[in-house]
Design a protein around this motif. Structure first.
Motif, PDB file in Angstrom:
ATOM      1  N   ASP A   1      -8.596   1.328  -7.151  1.00 42.86           N
ATOM      2  CA  ASP A   1      -8.679   2.809  -7.592  1.00 42.86           C
ATOM      3  C   ASP A   1      -8.129   3.038  -8.607  1.00 42.86           C
ATOM      4  O   ASP A   1      -8.688   3.977  -9.534  1.00 42.86           O
ATOM      5  CB  ASP A   1      -8.116   3.488  -6.203  1.00 42.86           C
ATOM      6  N   ALA A   2      -6.873   2.647  -9.081  1.00 42.80           N
ATOM      7  CA  ALA A   2      -6.190   2.709 -10.268  1.00 42.80           C
ATOM      8  C   ALA A   2      -6.960   2.495 -11.608  1.00 42.80           C
ATOM      9  O   ALA A   2      -7.150   3.057 -12.358  1.00 42.80           O
ATOM     10  CB  ALA A   2      -4.875   2.291 -10.145  1.00 42.80           C
TER      11      ALA A   2
ATOM     12  N   ASP B   1       0.834  -1.326   0.237  1.00 46.67           N
ATOM     13  CA  ASP B   1       0.024  -0.037  -0.047  1.00 46.67           C
ATOM     14  C   ASP B   1       0.973   1.218   0.088  1.00 46.67           C
ATOM     15  O   ASP B   1       1.813   1.398   0.804  1.00 46.67           O
ATOM     16  CB  ASP B   1      -0.927   0.047   1.197  1.00 46.67           C
ATOM     17  N   GLY B   2       0.890   2.098  -1.091  1.00 46.79           N
ATOM     18  CA  GLY B   2       1.600   3.406  -1.121  1.00 46.79           C
ATOM     19  C   GLY B   2       2.646   3.191  -2.103  1.00 46.79           C
ATOM     20  O   GLY B   2       3.258   4.050  -2.180  1.00 46.79           O
TER      21      GLY B   2
ATOM     22  N   ASN C   1      -7.248  -2.217  -2.547  1.00 50.87           N
ATOM     23  CA  ASN C   1      -7.871  -0.918  -3.064  1.00 50.87           C
ATOM     24  C   ASN C   1      -7.132   0.100  -3.744  1.00 50.87           C
ATOM     25  O   ASN C   1      -7.730   0.744  -4.665  1.00 50.87           O
ATOM     26  CB  ASN C   1      -8.080  -0.258  -1.546  1.00 50.87           C
ATOM     27  N   GLN C   2      -5.763   0.039  -3.750  1.00 47.16           N
ATOM     28  CA  GLN C   2      -4.987   0.877  -4.756  1.00 47.16           C
ATOM     29  C   GLN C   2      -4.928   0.335  -6.084  1.00 47.16           C
ATOM     30  O   GLN C   2      -5.154   1.264  -6.781  1.00 47.16           O
ATOM     31  CB  GLN C   2      -3.547   1.031  -4.137  1.00 47.16           C
TER      32      GLN C   2
ATOM     33  N   LYS D   1      -5.920  -3.245   1.790  1.00 50.98           N
ATOM     34  CA  LYS D   1      -5.413  -1.706   1.394  1.00 50.98           C
ATOM     35  C   LYS D   1      -4.752  -1.847   0.116  1.00 50.98           C
ATOM     36  O   LYS D   1      -4.734  -0.803  -0.453  1.00 50.98           O
ATOM     37  CB  LYS D   1      -4.659  -1.297   2.678  1.00 50.98           C
ATOM     38  N   LYS D   2      -3.897  -3.127  -0.007  1.00 51.95           N
ATOM     39  CA  LYS D   2      -3.174  -3.098  -1.179  1.00 51.95           C
ATOM     40  C   LYS D   2      -4.017  -3.331  -2.402  1.00 51.95           C
ATOM     41  O   LYS D   2      -4.040  -2.946  -3.467  1.00 51.95           O
ATOM     42  CB  LYS D   2      -2.385  -4.287  -1.056  1.00 51.95           C
TER      43      LYS D   2
END
Length: 204
Positions: free
Chosen positions: A88-89, A51-52, A84-85, A81-82
């Protein structure tokens, strides 16, 4: 993205049904990349980038698929969380997010909301969290959380707005139906009988 045990299945089924698409596999977080046009990339949930991390932008119209998405039901986990990114992308790039499962999803209604939210579909199906709670006749418990009742009869229609259910009869009509039969077990150890009786009483 799915369980590690299913990566080979995805690659083999792609070769079988879509020979025009080239399948490849991501085997580590460090090896993450977005697919090229005409390519299917398969990876396990454990290989998603942190994430991030700088993951760049996917190609326009990318379809991100989450296989066995009940693995994503807990929003607080690092795995979610991983995911979700990536989700979203994909959506920012005018792509789609699909969830694929043959496993019953609901142990408790919030899990259904959370799984749908993994594809940003919970609000599309049910509108808002308060409406979802009302449709499942949820009431706030004394010690926090909710106690859930029977689902409203409109819930299946709400789910149909965001899902496609394919039944065995439509997909594999030649496959025999499930066969059930009772088997009598004799000469059980008395301790096993006692434990089994305890389970039956607990279920009742």
């Amino acid at each position: 993205v799915g369980p590690a045990t299913l990566r080979g299945n995805w690659i083999n089924e792609c070769k079988r049904w879509r020979p025009d698409i080239h399948p490849d596999e991501i085997k580590s977080k460090e090896g993450f990349r977005w697919p090229r046009p005409g390519e299917l990339l398969v990876m396990s949930y454990g290989c998603m980038p942190e994430d991030g991390a700088d993951i760049g932008m996917p190609p326009l119209g990318l379809v991100l698929i989450g296989d066995e998405p009940h693995a994503l039901k807990n929003k607080k986990t690092a795995r979610r969380k991983k995911w979700n990114q990536l989700r979203d992308a994909a959506l920012i790039s005018h792509g789609k997010v699909w969830l694929l499962t043959a496993t019953p999803l609901i142990n408790r209604p919030p899990e259904l909301w959370s799984v749908l939210d993994a594809a940003k579909l919970s609000s599309e199906a049910f509108g808002s969290w308060p409406r979802f709670v009302a449709l499942f006749h949820g009431i706030k418990g004394r010690w926090g959380g909710y106690e859930w009742g029977r689902a409203d009869e409109s819930v299946p229609d709400a789910l149909r707005k965001v899902s496609l259910c394919r039944r065995r009869e439509a997909v594999l009509p030649d496959l025999p139906t499930k066969t059930r039969r009772d088997m009598i077990v004799e000469d059980l150890d008395p301790e096993a009988v006692k434990l089994a009786d305890g389970v039956v009483q607990a279920l009742a």
